[in-house]
Design a protein around this motif. Sequence first.
Motif, PDB file in Angstrom:
ATOM      1  N   GLN A   1      70.708   3.113  74.156  1.00 21.87           N
ATOM      2  CA  GLN A   1      69.262   3.350  74.212  1.00 21.87           C
ATOM      3  C   GLN A   1      68.651   3.439  72.822  1.00 21.87           C
ATOM      4  OE1 GLN A   1      67.882   6.942  76.229  1.00 21.87           O
ATOM      5  NE2 GLN A   1      65.986   6.778  75.052  1.00 21.87           N
ATOM      6  N   LYS A   2      69.361   4.094  71.900  1.00 25.12           N
ATOM      7  CA  LYS A   2      68.784   4.271  70.565  1.00 25.12           C
ATOM      8  C   LYS A   2      68.817   2.987  69.734  1.00 25.12           C
ATOM      9  CE  LYS A   2      73.022   6.505  68.843  1.00 25.12           C
ATOM     10  NZ  LYS A   2      73.531   7.742  68.200  1.00 25.12           N
TER      11      LYS A   2
ATOM     12  N   GLN B   1      64.147  -0.077  76.082  1.00 24.77           N
ATOM     13  CA  GLN B   1      64.718   1.266  76.131  1.00 24.77           C
ATOM     14  C   GLN B   1      65.102   1.665  77.550  1.00 24.77           C
ATOM     15  OE1 GLN B   1      62.493   4.097  73.176  1.00 24.77           O
ATOM     16  NE2 GLN B   1      61.218   2.276  73.454  1.00 24.77           N
TER      17      GLN B   1
ATOM     18  N   ASP C   1      73.674   5.156  61.269  1.00 25.08           N
ATOM     19  CA  ASP C   1      73.999   6.001  62.417  1.00 25.08           C
ATOM     20  C   ASP C   1      75.474   5.808  62.717  1.00 25.08           C
ATOM     21  OD1 ASP C   1      74.445   6.653  65.301  1.00 25.08           O
ATOM     22  OD2 ASP C   1      72.285   7.053  65.304  1.00 25.08           O
TER      23      ASP C   1
ATOM     24  N   GLU D   1      58.285   2.302  69.293  1.00 23.88           N
ATOM     25  CA  GLU D   1      58.958   2.475  70.577  1.00 23.88           C
ATOM     26  C   GLU D   1      57.992   2.469  71.755  1.00 23.88           C
ATOM     27  OE1 GLU D   1      59.652   7.258  70.725  1.00 23.88           O
ATOM     28  OE2 GLU D   1      60.526   6.153  69.043  1.00 23.88           O
TER      29      GLU D   1
END
Length: 392
Positions: free
Chosen positions: A359-360, A24, A371, A15
């Motif tokens: 964002q994730k 991001q 998720d 990241e």
Amino acid sequence: MYPKNMFFTSESVTEGHPDKVCDQISDAVLDECLKQDKNSHVACETFVTMGLVIVGGEITTKGFINVHKIVREIIKNIGYTSPRYGFDYETCSILNAIHSQSPDIAQGVNRGKEIGAGDQGTMFGYANNQTKEYMPLPISLAHKLSLKLTEVRKKNVIPYLGPDGKSQVTIEYRDGEPVRTDYVVIATQHTEDVVSKDGKHMVESAKKEIINKVVEPVLGKYLDEKTKITINGTGKFVVGGPQSDTGMTGRKIIVDTYGGWSVHGGGAFSGKDPTKVDRTASYMSRYIAKNIVYAGLAEECLVQLAYCIGIIEPVSVMVHTYGSGKISDERLAKLVKKVFPLSPKGMIEHLKLFRPIYQKTAAYGHFGRLDNDFTWENLDAKEELLSNIKKV
């Protein structure tokens, strides 16, 4: 399509990689817009370099977006919190260059109760049964290595690591099956604490620690005595992040998808609201391909959807199963059109995409993630697929 015996390589990035910093930030801006106005039209691009962040693009929203606050929070959470990394959230300059969406595009998207495609283009989704995530093994392992690098850094297990990093995994295939890891490459930013006395190399003890605490726990059974591992191939990696390389939104499209194993339509995802079929149709085609494999209708599946700007339905639907389909690819394409909603509105509603969840998605891949917010990974269409086979 692939040789029975081969080596295949995929890469991932952490990241803190400059391009992923940008992804991001762009998706965090999108999320904030959707929190305040789910009908926001967003096409947000970010550029980072030494000491500077530029956020631009086209946004039409009823909300108020504090771009400076969002940027600093993202950079802080990633870990650029000290001048020793050459870039930090407190001192970087931020330029806001956002303007409203073109009315010519808006009139094609806003179709009363319906939504027209926000652009033309081709989008692909893919799935196979190599892993429990229905992803190609090389990209799956590369993502897990990058995640592990971030985990050991943020938990201070390896305190000298910096936010920027890359991983790369080469898998050997025999008779079409993955059998071992042939080569592992780790490039990870680090502090001066672990630089050799001559100033040219990362000390061997640090490299061994990365192998012991990152590589071995992730790759496990795929490692053998012949596996080659390179840590920081240039010798050292002190200067990294935006100080070392500029970053831009949308430059890691292969990292974001299938690691080069499958084709890509070319459109990036991050910073784009759900009316942009670059993103939404890529998610839907992955959902379709994954459910086809899960339903036992193929061992491997590629789905292509194509759209014209302003038009509601796709201009074409293609399914390719590489000879592994239980019924013909032509019938599968008809089955897809019968079972799945393929208009922008239909895809958005089915996958619940008007939510601030993006964002994730912007680091460690958009696919193969367990998720609950990643609705395109759901395995819930098996029964409907099987019950409609005789109707196509």
